[in-house]
Motif scaffolding. Structure first.
Motif, PDB file in Angstrom:
ATOM      1  N   SER A  49       0.821  -1.208   0.000  1.00 23.29           N
ATOM      2  CA  SER A  49       0.000   0.000   0.000  1.00 23.29           C
ATOM      3  C   SER A  49       0.857   1.261   0.000  1.00 23.29           C
ATOM      4  N   ARG A  50       2.021   1.216   0.671  1.00 23.28           N
ATOM      5  CA  ARG A  50       2.925   2.363   0.712  1.00 23.28           C
ATOM      6  C   ARG A  50       3.681   2.527  -0.615  1.00 23.28           C
ATOM      7  N   LEU A  51       3.838   1.419  -1.347  1.00 18.10           N
ATOM      8  CA  LEU A  51       4.592   1.469  -2.606  1.00 18.10           C
ATOM      9  C   LEU A  51       3.687   1.676  -3.813  1.00 18.10           C
ATOM     10  N   GLY A  52       2.372   1.604  -3.603  1.00 14.94           N
ATOM     11  CA  GLY A  52       1.439   1.863  -4.692  1.00 14.94           C
ATOM     12  C   GLY A  52       1.321   0.739  -5.696  1.00 14.94           C
ATOM     13  N   ILE A  53       1.431  -0.508  -5.242  1.00 12.33           N
ATOM     14  CA  ILE A  53       1.298  -1.648  -6.145  1.00 12.33           C
ATOM     15  C   ILE A  53       0.151  -2.535  -5.667  1.00 12.33           C
ATOM     16  N   SER A  54      -0.431  -3.284  -6.594  1.00 10.86           N
ATOM     17  CA  SER A  54      -1.590  -4.117  -6.288  1.00 10.86           C
ATOM     18  C   SER A  54      -1.161  -5.552  -6.026  1.00 10.86           C
ATOM     19  N   ASP A  55      -2.120  -6.365  -5.600  1.00 11.17           N
ATOM     20  CA  ASP A  55      -1.833  -7.775  -5.364  1.00 11.17           C
ATOM     21  C   ASP A  55      -1.525  -8.511  -6.667  1.00 11.17           C
ATOM     22  N   ARG A  56      -2.133  -8.059  -7.786  1.00 10.96           N
ATOM     23  CA  ARG A  56      -1.833  -8.688  -9.081  1.00 10.96           C
ATOM     24  C   ARG A  56      -0.397  -8.399  -9.499  1.00 10.96           C
ATOM     25  N   ALA A  57       0.074  -7.186  -9.243  1.00 12.57           N
ATOM     26  CA  ALA A  57       1.470  -6.852  -9.532  1.00 12.57           C
ATOM     27  C   ALA A  57       2.411  -7.695  -8.671  1.00 12.57           C
ATOM     28  N   LEU A  58       2.009  -7.963  -7.429  1.00 11.91           N
ATOM     29  CA  LEU A  58       2.818  -8.815  -6.558  1.00 11.91           C
ATOM     30  C   LEU A  58       2.863 -10.248  -7.075  1.00 11.91           C
ATOM     31  N   ALA A  59       1.774 -10.702  -7.678  1.00  9.55           N
ATOM     32  CA  ALA A  59       1.775 -12.051  -8.259  1.00  9.55           C
ATOM     33  C   ALA A  59       2.781 -12.144  -9.398  1.00  9.55           C
ATOM     34  N   VAL A  60       2.891 -11.081 -10.203  1.00  4.58           N
ATOM     35  CA  VAL A  60       3.881 -11.064 -11.283  1.00  4.58           C
ATOM     36  C   VAL A  60       5.296 -11.035 -10.711  1.00  4.58           C
ATOM     37  N   MET A  61       5.498 -10.242  -9.630  1.00  2.56           N
ATOM     38  CA  MET A  61       6.810 -10.203  -8.983  1.00  2.56           C
ATOM     39  C   MET A  61       7.176 -11.573  -8.418  1.00  2.56           C
ATOM     40  N   ASN A  62       6.205 -12.260  -7.837  1.00  5.81           N
ATOM     41  CA  ASN A  62       6.445 -13.610  -7.319  1.00  5.81           C
ATOM     42  C   ASN A  62       6.912 -14.540  -8.435  1.00  5.81           C
ATOM     43  N   ALA A  63       6.268 -14.438  -9.610  1.00  8.54           N
ATOM     44  CA  ALA A  63       6.666 -15.269 -10.747  1.00  8.54           C
ATOM     45  C   ALA A  63       8.080 -14.928 -11.197  1.00  8.54           C
ATOM     46  N   LEU A  64       8.428 -13.644 -11.232  1.00 11.09           N
ATOM     47  CA  LEU A  64       9.778 -13.254 -11.634  1.00 11.09           C
ATOM     48  C   LEU A  64      10.818 -13.793 -10.661  1.00 11.09           C
ATOM     49  N   LEU A  65      10.544 -13.694  -9.360  1.00 13.40           N
ATOM     50  CA  LEU A  65      11.496 -14.186  -8.366  1.00 13.40           C
ATOM     51  C   LEU A  65      11.683 -15.695  -8.468  1.00 13.40           C
ATOM     52  N   SER A  66      10.648 -16.401  -8.908  1.00 13.41           N
ATOM     53  CA  SER A  66      10.769 -17.865  -9.031  1.00 13.41           C
ATOM     54  C   SER A  66      11.756 -18.258 -10.132  1.00 13.41           C
ATOM     55  N   PHE A  67      12.042 -17.344 -11.071  1.00 11.44           N
ATOM     56  CA  PHE A  67      13.012 -17.626 -12.129  1.00 11.44           C
ATOM     57  C   PHE A  67      14.439 -17.318 -11.696  1.00 11.44           C
ATOM     58  N   TYR A  68      14.586 -16.671 -10.538  1.00 10.37           N
ATOM     59  CA  TYR A  68      15.939 -16.400 -10.046  1.00 10.37           C
ATOM     60  C   TYR A  68      16.473 -17.679  -9.421  1.00 10.37           C
ATOM     61  N   PRO A  69      17.640 -18.156  -9.826  1.00 15.12           N
ATOM     62  CA  PRO A  69      18.086 -19.510  -9.433  1.00 15.12           C
ATOM     63  C   PRO A  69      18.468 -19.664  -7.966  1.00 15.12           C
ATOM     64  N   LYS A  70      18.822 -18.600  -7.276  1.00 10.07           N
ATOM     65  CA  LYS A  70      19.278 -18.694  -5.895  1.00 10.07           C
ATOM     66  C   LYS A  70      18.231 -18.103  -4.944  1.00 10.07           C
ATOM     67  N   GLY A  94      -1.747 -18.557 -14.864  1.00  9.07           N
ATOM     68  CA  GLY A  94      -2.531 -18.349 -16.073  1.00  9.07           C
ATOM     69  C   GLY A  94      -2.947 -16.920 -16.331  1.00  9.07           C
ATOM     70  N   MET A  95      -2.300 -15.944 -15.732  1.00 16.30           N
ATOM     71  CA  MET A  95      -2.642 -14.539 -15.976  1.00 16.30           C
ATOM     72  C   MET A  95      -2.419 -14.205 -17.443  1.00 16.30           C
ATOM     73  N   ALA A  96      -3.333 -13.432 -18.009  1.00 14.93           N
ATOM     74  CA  ALA A  96      -3.235 -13.076 -19.426  1.00 14.93           C
ATOM     75  C   ALA A  96      -1.966 -12.266 -19.675  1.00 14.93           C
ATOM     76  N   GLU A  97      -1.373 -12.476 -20.885  1.00 11.84           N
ATOM     77  CA  GLU A  97      -0.115 -11.802 -21.197  1.00 11.84           C
ATOM     78  C   GLU A  97      -0.279 -10.290 -21.215  1.00 11.84           C
ATOM     79  N   GLN A  98      -1.412  -9.796 -21.686  1.00 10.03           N
ATOM     80  CA  GLN A  98      -1.646  -8.358 -21.691  1.00 10.03           C
ATOM     81  C   GLN A  98      -1.668  -7.811 -20.263  1.00 10.03           C
ATOM     82  N   THR A  99      -2.275  -8.573 -19.356  1.00 13.06           N
ATOM     83  CA  THR A  99      -2.306  -8.163 -17.946  1.00 13.06           C
ATOM     84  C   THR A  99      -0.914  -8.196 -17.345  1.00 13.06           C
TER      85      THR A  99
END
Length: 424
Positions: A49-70, A94-99
């Motif tokens: 809430s302080r950073l101005g991001i939504s839960d959907r944006a956090l889901a994308v960040m979670n996916a990105l972090l899962s590709f980091y090997p360490k 399964g989030m849409a690519e446009q989203t």
């Protein structure tokens, strides 16, 4: 970052000052700095809430972090991940690519990611002969590592604010319960007091809260509620003291009646006065004592102490039409409606509950509500409504205040001078 140069986005994406700032901050990472990526992600979730991001944006960040090997983010292991949108979609449930593209732009705009685009805009890694990644194009997680302390601090503040809000809610709930139980006890014991006004004021405090009140709103409501509880407790303590005093006086009266009738000291206490005291002063003292006893008895019975004349409700409403705006439904049909509206107006004018309660005891609840309506009409001419009401209460207790002149002045001032008022 692996490179000390500034990277700009591919294609039509514009370069912004915020992107440049993120890259500058990311170049200031300490050499041996590392942080657990999933611990940092949890802090990011708390501080979203302080950073101005939504839960959907956090889901994308979670996916990105899962590709980091360490598990540990560090410059030594590289900070660029390069999954395709298809791979990101699979790991983002399964989030849409446009989203996904939209939320990636949000993360970049929030300074949590840096785009490191290749010459053709594709995401890939270039490896050397040993299979080690020599250069990668995709998204750099360097801002997360650089801002890890800031993110954790924001998360701690959010947690502290949430706990403070929870404690405010708990204190407000306990205060409401205390007032309700005390008023219920007073009603069951048939104790004197305008308990309906207390209940109405409590409902007014709660009713003024929004659906999801914030910290400031709850603190204001709690302050009013605690003051109301203190007033209720003080009134009950005073009633208990009055009952004890009445009981002691009754016992003393029985003792005098059962004493030796020939005792001069008991039958004629006036002989013990100092030399020079006149009969008139004794009479004055006796009258004062009788007046105090009368006031104590009237307080205990819940009767008005002063003998103010009551006026018809219709006349009061004609003299003080503004009070109707604060009634439920915008109309007053009986004295109970007027007294409920007076409680609301009292709070608006800044009159304390204790001052209004004292006015009800001295003048009577109907007359006290009428005085509040008069103060509302003359609001522009009164600096302190609470002090003015206390002054009128004191004068009324001494028999120096009459409600009629004030009411009739307002009645004539509202253009009713040609009509005759029935004050009986």
């Amino acid at each position: 970052m692996n490179s000390g140069s500034v990277t700009t986005p591919f294609g039509r994406r514009p370069m912004t000052l915020g992107m440049f700032s993120s890259q500058v901050v990311s170049r200031q990472i300490e050499p041996d700095k590392s942080v657990d990526k999933w611990k940092l992600y949890r802090a990011l979730c708390e501080a979203r809430s302080r950073l101005g991001i939504s839960d959907r944006a956090l889901a994308v960040m979670n996916a990105l972090l899962s590709f980091y090997p360490k598990n540990e983010l560090s410059e030594e292991n590289g900070l660029v991940v390069f999954p395709s949108n298809v791979q990101l979609s699979l790991r983002a449930h399964g989030m849409a690519e446009q989203t996904i593209r939209r939320h990636l732009a949000v993360l970049v705009g929030a300074g949590l990611l840096i785009r490191k685009d290749s010459p053709n805009g594709k995401r890939y890694a270039r490896k050397d002969r040993t299979g080690s990644v020599e250069d990668a194009f995709g998204f750099s997680l360097a801002p997360l590592l650089a801002r890890s302390e800031e993110i954790e601090t924001l998360a701690a503040q959010v947690v502290a604010d949430r706990l403070h809000l929870q404690r405010l809610r708990e204190r407000l709930t306990l205060c409401r319960r205390d007032i309700s139980k005390l008023v219920e006890t007073a009603l069951e014991e048939d104790l004197s007091g305008d308990w309906d006004a207390v209940v109405a004021y409590q409902k007014g405090i709660v009713g003024a809260l929004t659906r999801n009140p914030g910290t400031a709103e709850l603190e204001g409501a709690l302050e009013e509620m605690e003051q109301l509880r203190e007033d209720v407790v003080n009134q009950l303590e005073n009633l208990l003291d009055s009952q004890k005093t009445s009981g002691n006086a009754h016992q003393s009266e029985r003792h005098i009646q059962n004493s030796n009738p020939d005792s001069i000291s008991e039958l004629e206490p006036g002989f013990e006065t100092k030399l020079g005291a006149t009969t008139e002063s004794d009479n004055e003292r006796s009258a004062k004592t009788e007046g105090q006893q009368r006031i104590t008895i009237q307080r205990a019975r819940g009767q008005p102490i002063s003998e103010l004349k009551s006026f018809p409700l219709g006349l009061v409403l004609q003299a003080c039409p503004q009070i109707s705006d604060y009634a439920a439904g915008g109309a007053i049909g009986n004295w109970r409606d007027l007294m409920a509206a007076a409680v609301t107006v009292r709070s608006m004018l800044g009159v304390s509950p204790s001052a209004y309660q004292e006015a009800c005891e001295i003048m009577g609840p109907e007359n006290a509500a009428t005085v509040i309506a008069c103060i509302l009409e003359r609001g522009g001419h009164i600096n302190s409504a609470g002090g003015y009401l206390r002054d009128l209460t004191r004068r009324s207790e001494r028999g120096e205040f009459a409600l009629g002149p004030m009411l009739m002045a307002l009645y004539r001032g509202n253009g009713n001078g040609g009509r005759r008022a029935l004050l009986g």
